[in-house]
Design a protein around this motif. Sequence first.
Motif, PDB file in Angstrom:
ATOM      1  N   MET A 195      40.663  43.998  23.186  1.00 10.88           N
ATOM      2  CA  MET A 195      41.063  45.225  23.878  1.00 10.88           C
ATOM      3  C   MET A 195      42.501  45.086  24.345  1.00 10.88           C
ATOM      4  N   GLY A 196      43.288  46.142  24.247  1.00 11.63           N
ATOM      5  CA  GLY A 196      44.675  46.081  24.671  1.00 11.63           C
ATOM      6  C   GLY A 196      44.954  47.063  25.785  1.00 11.63           C
ATOM      7  N   MET A 197      46.243  47.315  25.994  1.00 14.21           N
ATOM      8  CA  MET A 197      46.639  48.277  26.996  1.00 14.21           C
ATOM      9  C   MET A 197      46.257  49.677  26.523  1.00 14.21           C
ATOM     10  N   SER A 198      46.280  50.609  27.452  1.00 14.88           N
ATOM     11  CA  SER A 198      45.673  51.900  27.185  1.00 14.88           C
ATOM     12  C   SER A 198      46.590  52.897  26.501  1.00 14.88           C
ATOM     13  N   GLU A 224      46.787  30.920  35.097  1.00  7.90           N
ATOM     14  CA  GLU A 224      47.982  31.647  34.644  1.00  7.90           C
ATOM     15  C   GLU A 224      47.826  33.144  34.893  1.00  7.90           C
ATOM     16  N   PHE A 225      48.962  33.817  35.056  1.00  7.47           N
ATOM     17  CA  PHE A 225      48.938  35.270  35.124  1.00  7.47           C
ATOM     18  C   PHE A 225      48.387  35.826  33.822  1.00  7.47           C
ATOM     19  N   SER A 226      47.714  36.969  33.916  1.00 10.25           N
ATOM     20  CA  SER A 226      47.178  37.638  32.740  1.00 10.25           C
ATOM     21  C   SER A 226      47.357  39.141  32.923  1.00 10.25           C
ATOM     22  N   ARG A 227      46.912  39.899  31.947  1.00 12.00           N
ATOM     23  CA  ARG A 227      47.140  41.343  31.974  1.00 12.00           C
ATOM     24  C   ARG A 227      45.830  42.076  32.199  1.00 12.00           C
ATOM     25  N   PRO A 228      45.715  42.802  33.300  1.00 14.20           N
ATOM     26  CA  PRO A 228      44.500  43.585  33.531  1.00 14.20           C
ATOM     27  C   PRO A 228      44.306  44.604  32.411  1.00 14.20           C
ATOM     28  N   ARG A 229      43.062  44.806  32.008  1.00 11.51           N
ATOM     29  CA  ARG A 229      42.741  45.791  30.982  1.00 11.51           C
ATOM     30  C   ARG A 229      42.308  47.097  31.651  1.00 11.51           C
ATOM     31  N   GLY A 230      42.378  48.169  30.911  1.00 14.35           N
ATOM     32  CA  GLY A 230      41.950  49.455  31.435  1.00 14.35           C
ATOM     33  C   GLY A 230      43.124  50.390  31.622  1.00 14.35           C
ATOM     34  N   PRO A 231      42.878  51.688  31.515  1.00 11.84           N
ATOM     35  CA  PRO A 231      43.967  52.664  31.521  1.00 11.84           C
ATOM     36  C   PRO A 231      44.805  52.649  32.780  1.00 11.84           C
ATOM     37  N   LEU A 232      44.166  52.751  33.948  1.00 18.05           N
ATOM     38  CA  LEU A 232      44.926  52.882  35.190  1.00 18.05           C
ATOM     39  C   LEU A 232      45.513  51.558  35.637  1.00 18.05           C
ATOM     40  N   LEU A 233      44.658  50.519  35.734  1.00 18.28           N
ATOM     41  CA  LEU A 233      45.123  49.239  36.250  1.00 18.28           C
ATOM     42  C   LEU A 233      46.161  48.619  35.322  1.00 18.28           C
ATOM     43  N   GLY A 234      45.967  48.778  34.021  1.00 14.09           N
ATOM     44  CA  GLY A 234      46.934  48.235  33.084  1.00 14.09           C
ATOM     45  C   GLY A 234      48.315  48.837  33.278  1.00 14.09           C
ATOM     46  N   ARG A 235      48.365  50.152  33.462  1.00 13.51           N
ATOM     47  CA  ARG A 235      49.657  50.827  33.654  1.00 13.51           C
ATOM     48  C   ARG A 235      50.287  50.443  34.989  1.00 13.51           C
ATOM     49  N   LEU A 236      49.469  50.409  36.047  1.00 11.82           N
ATOM     50  CA  LEU A 236      49.993  50.039  37.360  1.00 11.82           C
ATOM     51  C   LEU A 236      50.560  48.628  37.338  1.00 11.82           C
ATOM     52  N   TYR A 237      49.855  47.735  36.676  1.00 12.95           N
ATOM     53  CA  TYR A 237      50.285  46.336  36.589  1.00 12.95           C
ATOM     54  C   TYR A 237      51.636  46.235  35.880  1.00 12.95           C
ATOM     55  N   LEU A 238      51.743  46.907  34.738  1.00 11.15           N
ATOM     56  CA  LEU A 238      52.998  46.846  33.995  1.00 11.15           C
ATOM     57  C   LEU A 238      54.146  47.462  34.794  1.00 11.15           C
TER      58      LEU A 238
END
Length: 259
Positions: free
Chosen positions: A1-4, A171-185
Motif C-alpha cells: 500500500m502506498g500514499m493516497s 526508524e521513522f516510517s510513513r503512515p499509510r492512509g489518505p488523511l494521515l499520509g498527507r498530513l505527515y508529508l
Amino acid sequence: MGMSTETEPAESQHEAAAVDKSSMRVRSMFTSIAGKYDLLNHLLSLNVDRLWRRFTTRTVPPEPGVPVLDCCTGTADLALAYDRASQGRSPVIGTDFCHEMLRLGNGKVKKAGASDRIVLVEGDTQRLPLPSDTFGIVTVAFGLRNVSDTVRGIDEMIRVARPGGKVAILEFSRPRGPLLGRLYLAFFRHVLPKVGQAIAPNQHDAYHYLPSSVLQFPDGQAMLDLLTSRGLNATEHYPLTFGIATLYVGTKPLRGAAG
C-alpha cells in the motif's frame, strides 16, 4: 500500500533521488547540529521518541551479562535506555562516526553514572571495529537511513550479533492512509524544516535532509523483505504512533541452521 494521492509518489521519488548520503556530508551535517540534536529530537516528536526507545528495550530485552551494541548511537540515548533496562547488568557499547556526537554522549553517560558500563567508540556502521558473533542485541535508532550503504550497514550489524542474537532497527516510517499520509508529508516537508531552522539557524540543509532521507528509506514490508534477504530469521515489525516510527526485529540464525 502506498500514499493516497496520485502525485505524491512521483514527488517522493524526486525528493529521494536528490539525497546525498555520502559519509563526509552526513558526518559534517551532524557535527554542525550536535549541540541542538537532543532538543530538536524531543521537541519535534513531543518527547514520544523516549517512549519509542523504551518500547524497543521492552520488546527486545537485554539478558544479564550479555553485551548490547547500539550503532549510530549519536548522543547515546538508546545505549542509556538499554543500560537502564538491564539495571546495569549488561555491558553496552555505542558506536558512531561523528566525534562531536560521541563527546556529548559521553557527557550524558558520565552524568548517569554509567561510565563503567557504557563505552562509546568512534566507528562507521559500514565497518564496525568490533569482533563477529559477539552481541546478544545489536540496535540502531534513527540512524540506519543515514548510512551511505544501507545493506552494508545491516550486514555489519548481523556480523557482530552472536548466533541467536537479535537485530533491532528503530526508524521513522510513513503512515499509510489518505488523511494521515498527507498530513505527515506536509509536516515533514514544510513544518519540520522551519522549526529546525528556528532552533538551529544556518543549518537549513540538515532539516531538509531529514524528510528526504525518510521518504527514500524502505519501510514496512519492504524493510522486512530486506532484512530477510540479508539472512535474518523471524522478522517482525511494530508500527508506533500511527506508523510514524517502526521497530523492526530479526534473529541471527544459529550456526548450522537453515537461513
